[in-house]
Design a protein around this motif. Structure first.
Motif, PDB file in Angstrom:
ATOM      1  N   PHE A 135      -2.353   6.613   1.885  1.00 54.15           N
ATOM      2  CA  PHE A 135      -3.180   7.733   1.483  1.00 54.15           C
ATOM      3  C   PHE A 135      -3.379   8.620   2.706  1.00 54.15           C
ATOM      4  O   PHE A 135      -3.787   8.137   3.769  1.00 54.15           O
ATOM      5  N   LEU A 136      -3.104   9.914   2.557  1.00 49.90           N
ATOM      6  CA  LEU A 136      -3.304  10.876   3.630  1.00 49.90           C
ATOM      7  C   LEU A 136      -4.565  11.679   3.319  1.00 49.90           C
ATOM      8  O   LEU A 136      -4.664  12.310   2.262  1.00 49.90           O
ATOM      9  N   ALA A 137      -5.534  11.638   4.223  1.00 50.72           N
ATOM     10  CA  ALA A 137      -6.826  12.294   3.998  1.00 50.72           C
ATOM     11  C   ALA A 137      -6.670  13.815   3.923  1.00 50.72           C
ATOM     12  O   ALA A 137      -5.906  14.413   4.680  1.00 50.72           O
ATOM     13  N   GLN A 138      -7.439  14.405   3.013  1.00 51.56           N
ATOM     14  CA  GLN A 138      -7.446  15.847   2.832  1.00 51.56           C
ATOM     15  C   GLN A 138      -8.750  16.444   3.372  1.00 51.56           C
ATOM     16  O   GLN A 138      -9.641  15.725   3.826  1.00 51.56           O
ATOM     17  N   LYS A 139      -8.855  17.744   3.320  1.00 50.79           N
ATOM     18  CA  LYS A 139     -10.042  18.446   3.811  1.00 50.79           C
ATOM     19  C   LYS A 139     -11.293  17.903   3.117  1.00 50.79           C
ATOM     20  O   LYS A 139     -11.315  17.746   1.910  1.00 50.79           O
ATOM     21  N   GLY A 140     -12.311  17.583   3.892  1.00 53.28           N
ATOM     22  CA  GLY A 140     -13.544  17.060   3.342  1.00 53.28           C
ATOM     23  C   GLY A 140     -13.672  15.556   3.425  1.00 53.28           C
ATOM     24  O   GLY A 140     -14.724  14.997   3.101  1.00 53.28           O
ATOM     25  N   HIS A 141     -12.605  14.883   3.876  1.00 55.58           N
ATOM     26  CA  HIS A 141     -12.646  13.423   4.012  1.00 55.58           C
ATOM     27  C   HIS A 141     -13.536  13.035   5.194  1.00 55.58           C
ATOM     28  O   HIS A 141     -13.503  13.674   6.241  1.00 55.58           O
ATOM     29  N   PHE A 142     -14.332  11.977   5.037  1.00 53.46           N
ATOM     30  CA  PHE A 142     -15.270  11.589   6.085  1.00 53.46           C
ATOM     31  C   PHE A 142     -14.595  11.093   7.371  1.00 53.46           C
ATOM     32  O   PHE A 142     -15.235  11.028   8.427  1.00 53.46           O
ATOM     33  N   ASP A 143     -13.302  10.744   7.294  1.00 52.91           N
ATOM     34  CA  ASP A 143     -12.565  10.333   8.491  1.00 52.91           C
ATOM     35  C   ASP A 143     -11.840  11.499   9.157  1.00 52.91           C
ATOM     36  O   ASP A 143     -11.252  11.333  10.219  1.00 52.91           O
ATOM     37  N   GLY A 144     -11.871  12.665   8.513  1.00 55.73           N
ATOM     38  CA  GLY A 144     -11.176  13.827   9.047  1.00 55.73           C
ATOM     39  C   GLY A 144      -9.835  14.038   8.367  1.00 55.73           C
ATOM     40  O   GLY A 144      -9.139  13.079   8.016  1.00 55.73           O
ATOM     41  N   LYS A 145      -9.476  15.290   8.152  1.00 59.42           N
ATOM     42  CA  LYS A 145      -8.198  15.635   7.522  1.00 59.42           C
ATOM     43  C   LYS A 145      -7.040  15.024   8.314  1.00 59.42           C
ATOM     44  O   LYS A 145      -7.053  14.993   9.542  1.00 59.42           O
ATOM     45  N   ASP A 146      -6.060  14.533   7.589  1.00 60.86           N
ATOM     46  CA  ASP A 146      -4.840  13.918   8.136  1.00 60.86           C
ATOM     47  C   ASP A 146      -5.068  12.516   8.691  1.00 60.86           C
ATOM     48  O   ASP A 146      -4.159  11.942   9.302  1.00 60.86           O
ATOM     49  N   SER A 147      -6.245  11.950   8.474  1.00 63.08           N
ATOM     50  CA  SER A 147      -6.407  10.522   8.724  1.00 63.08           C
ATOM     51  C   SER A 147      -5.538   9.791   7.704  1.00 63.08           C
ATOM     52  O   SER A 147      -5.120  10.373   6.693  1.00 63.08           O
ATOM     53  N   MET A 148      -5.264   8.521   7.938  1.00 59.11           N
ATOM     54  CA  MET A 148      -4.321   7.813   7.073  1.00 59.11           C
ATOM     55  C   MET A 148      -4.702   6.350   6.931  1.00 59.11           C
ATOM     56  O   MET A 148      -5.184   5.735   7.879  1.00 59.11           O
ATOM     57  N   VAL A 149      -4.490   5.821   5.728  1.00 56.57           N
ATOM     58  CA  VAL A 149      -4.626   4.379   5.525  1.00 56.57           C
ATOM     59  C   VAL A 149      -3.407   3.906   4.744  1.00 56.57           C
ATOM     60  O   VAL A 149      -3.047   4.491   3.728  1.00 56.57           O
ATOM     61  N   ARG A 150      -2.738   2.865   5.275  1.00 65.13           N
ATOM     62  CA  ARG A 150      -1.481   2.383   4.688  1.00 65.13           C
ATOM     63  C   ARG A 150      -1.667   0.958   4.164  1.00 65.13           C
ATOM     64  O   ARG A 150      -2.250   0.113   4.830  1.00 65.13           O
ATOM     65  N   PHE A 151      -1.138   0.704   2.972  1.00 68.42           N
ATOM     66  CA  PHE A 151      -1.234  -0.603   2.327  1.00 68.42           C
ATOM     67  C   PHE A 151       0.177  -1.169   2.151  1.00 68.42           C
ATOM     68  O   PHE A 151       1.061  -0.502   1.612  1.00 68.42           O
ATOM     69  N   ARG A 152       0.363  -2.419   2.592  1.00 65.10           N
ATOM     70  CA  ARG A 152       1.682  -3.044   2.502  1.00 65.10           C
ATOM     71  C   ARG A 152       1.554  -4.479   1.988  1.00 65.10           C
ATOM     72  O   ARG A 152       0.752  -5.257   2.500  1.00 65.10           O
ATOM     73  N   PHE A 153       2.349  -4.809   0.987  1.00 64.80           N
ATOM     74  CA  PHE A 153       2.427  -6.180   0.487  1.00 64.80           C
ATOM     75  C   PHE A 153       3.688  -6.824   1.033  1.00 64.80           C
ATOM     76  O   PHE A 153       4.766  -6.222   1.007  1.00 64.80           O
ATOM     77  N   TYR A 154       3.558  -8.065   1.502  1.00 62.64           N
ATOM     78  CA  TYR A 154       4.717  -8.762   2.053  1.00 62.64           C
ATOM     79  C   TYR A 154       4.480 -10.268   2.002  1.00 62.64           C
ATOM     80  O   TYR A 154       3.352 -10.733   1.781  1.00 62.64           O
ATOM     81  N   ASN A 155       5.548 -11.035   2.204  1.00 59.33           N
ATOM     82  CA  ASN A 155       5.454 -12.492   2.291  1.00 59.33           C
ATOM     83  C   ASN A 155       5.487 -12.922   3.745  1.00 59.33           C
ATOM     84  O   ASN A 155       6.312 -12.425   4.527  1.00 59.33           O
ATOM     85  N   ASP A 156       4.595 -13.851   4.126  1.00 55.31           N
ATOM     86  CA  ASP A 156       4.655 -14.386   5.481  1.00 55.31           C
ATOM     87  C   ASP A 156       5.746 -15.455   5.549  1.00 55.31           C
ATOM     88  O   ASP A 156       6.480 -15.697   4.573  1.00 55.31           O
ATOM     89  N   LYS A 157       5.887 -16.122   6.684  1.00 56.69           N
ATOM     90  CA  LYS A 157       6.971 -17.088   6.875  1.00 56.69           C
ATOM     91  C   LYS A 157       6.860 -18.293   5.949  1.00 56.69           C
ATOM     92  O   LYS A 157       7.852 -18.967   5.684  1.00 56.69           O
ATOM     93  N   GLN A 158       5.651 -18.560   5.467  1.00 59.30           N
ATOM     94  CA  GLN A 158       5.454 -19.674   4.533  1.00 59.30           C
ATOM     95  C   GLN A 158       5.599 -19.257   3.072  1.00 59.30           C
ATOM     96  O   GLN A 158       5.487 -20.077   2.170  1.00 59.30           O
ATOM     97  N   GLY A 159       5.866 -17.969   2.862  1.00 61.37           N
ATOM     98  CA  GLY A 159       6.068 -17.480   1.499  1.00 61.37           C
ATOM     99  C   GLY A 159       4.798 -17.040   0.791  1.00 61.37           C
ATOM    100  O   GLY A 159       4.827 -16.742  -0.414  1.00 61.37           O
ATOM    101  N   PHE A 160       3.676 -16.976   1.520  1.00 61.59           N
ATOM    102  CA  PHE A 160       2.420 -16.545   0.900  1.00 61.59           C
ATOM    103  C   PHE A 160       2.350 -15.018   0.851  1.00 61.59           C
ATOM    104  O   PHE A 160       2.797 -14.326   1.779  1.00 61.59           O
ATOM    105  N   LEU A 161       1.771 -14.520  -0.233  1.00 61.85           N
ATOM    106  CA  LEU A 161       1.642 -13.078  -0.425  1.00 61.85           C
ATOM    107  C   LEU A 161       0.467 -12.554   0.401  1.00 61.85           C
ATOM    108  O   LEU A 161      -0.647 -13.081   0.322  1.00 61.85           O
ATOM    109  N   ARG A 162       0.724 -11.500   1.169  1.00 57.58           N
ATOM    110  CA  ARG A 162      -0.308 -10.935   2.036  1.00 57.58           C
ATOM    111  C   ARG A 162      -0.421  -9.423   1.856  1.00 57.58           C
ATOM    112  O   ARG A 162       0.540  -8.758   1.431  1.00 57.58           O
ATOM    113  N   LEU A 163      -1.582  -8.911   2.200  1.00 59.83           N
ATOM    114  CA  LEU A 163      -1.853  -7.472   2.175  1.00 59.83           C
ATOM    115  C   LEU A 163      -2.202  -7.043   3.595  1.00 59.83           C
ATOM    116  O   LEU A 163      -3.148  -7.560   4.199  1.00 59.83           O
ATOM    117  N   LYS A 164      -1.451  -6.083   4.110  1.00 70.23           N
ATOM    118  CA  LYS A 164      -1.712  -5.536   5.445  1.00 70.23           C
ATOM    119  C   LYS A 164      -2.212  -4.103   5.282  1.00 70.23           C
ATOM    120  O   LYS A 164      -1.593  -3.303   4.572  1.00 70.23           O
TER     121      LYS A 164
END
Length: 199
Positions: A135-164
């Motif tokens: 998500f890229l922040a737009q004008k009026g966002h409390f973190d400031g315009k162009d702030s960013m938060v990225r969500f990634r799903f992946y498996n660790d080495k043991q095969g467990f599902l994780r969210l980064k």
């Protein structure tokens, strides 16, 4: 105020540089045009990492034990496409999974929808990783315009599902400690709720 102070300091530095002072005095418009890119660069330099956190999908909020699910990232991705706001715990999130560049009027709220902060964003799918969006922040966002938060799903080495979850801010309006604590709580809840829907 911070941006204005930076601009004033930058202009003062620019105009008091010996090699440029005479030129600025005789060509004020040109001086302003040359200073403008420097002001912009100063504003952009405030981009910084706020947090970089990782959760097991399904882990219980506040529990001493950690629940782990051996599932592929596609399962999480498919569940969010089935119903996005069934798992994503932020006010204003749409039921349908966002489309590219979609504008979303999110609101970051405390318990009981208290002390909400405007957090408008645009959705973008990441080209760097599979099963990832930001998500890229737009004008009026409390973190400031162009702030960013990225969500990634992946498996660790043991095969467990994780969210980064990785976030950067430009001009935040609340203290970093409070901001990060709230975000970690919110994204842990996201991992927990999503995991319940996947079991």
């Amino acid at each position: 105020m911070a941006a204005a102070g930076s601009a004033a300091l930058l202009m003062t530095t620019f105009l008091t540089t010996p090699a440029l002072a005479a030129s600025a005095a005789s060509h004020p418009a040109a001086a302003a045009q040359q200073a403008a890119p420097r002001v912009q660069a100063s504003l952009q330099s405030t981009d910084r990492v706020l947090y970089d956190v990782d959760f097991f999908v399904g882990e219980r909020v506040g529990a001493t034990d950690v629940r782990k699910l051996k599932l592929k990232p596609k399962r999480a991705w498919d569940e969010l496409h089935r119903c996005f706001n069934c798992s994503f715990p932020v006010d204003g999130a749409p039921k349908k999974f966002p489309s590219e560049n979609q504008y979303i009027k999110l609101k970051a709220c405390g318990i009981g929808h208290y002390a909400c902060k405007n957090a408008p964003v645009r959705y973008h799918k990441s080209k760097s990783y599979d099963y990832t969006w930001f998500f890229l922040a737009q004008k009026g966002h409390f973190d400031g315009k162009d702030s960013m938060v990225r969500f990634r799903f992946y498996n660790d080495k043991q095969g467990f599902l994780r969210l980064k979850v990785y976030a950067t801010v430009t001009h935040p309006t609340i203290p970093d400690g409070v901001n990060k604590e709230f975000a970690v709580m919110k994204w842990r809840a996201f991992a927990h709720i999503l995991g319940m829907h996947l079991e």
